[in-house]
Design a protein around this motif. Structure first.
Motif: not given
Length: 117
Positions: A26-30, A39-48, A107-112
């Motif tokens: 699970g990835q979160l914003a910084d 928060q979505t931009r930061q989370t996606l940047a971390g995923i990248d 606000r958002v967390e993602m697992s990939v």
């Protein structure tokens, strides 16, 4: 088959590679002091960054699970950033669920799950 674990912490690894598949924890914003779009931009940047470290990229996404603190308030903002980030023709399986996140301001967390080239 071997399992590679990267960025291993006491209880989890941020990246696990096995059998041609990459799993990101699970990835979160910084910064939780910003709105859903940032928060979505930061989370996606971390995923990248993590996908690159694992040897793949977002064009090879298989599945993404997105956890939102408040679906009604944040779903549209998330999707606006998500749609701009996702490469044309790349449509991973996606689940978006409302969940209690560990920090009250997150606000958002993602697992990939992604494929290796």
């Amino acid at each position: 088959m071997s399992i590679r674990r990267l960025r291993t912490e006491a209880r989890y690894s941020e990246i696990v590679v096995h059998g041609g598949t990459v799993y990101l924890a699970g990835q979160l914003a910084d910064d939780y002091g910003v709105g859903i779009e940032e928060q979505t931009r930061q989370t996606l940047a971390g995923i990248d960054r993590l996908l690159t470290e694992a040897g793949t990229d977002k064009s090879r996404l298989l599945s993404v699970t997105i956890y939102l603190k408040d679906m009604a308030a944040d779903y549209a903002g998330l999707n606006a950033i998500w749609d701009a980030w996702l490469p044309a023709g790349c449509a991973p399986a996606r689940a978006c669920v409302e969940a209690g996140l560990y920090d009250g301001d997150a606000r958002v967390e993602m697992s990939v799950v992604a494929a290796l080239p």
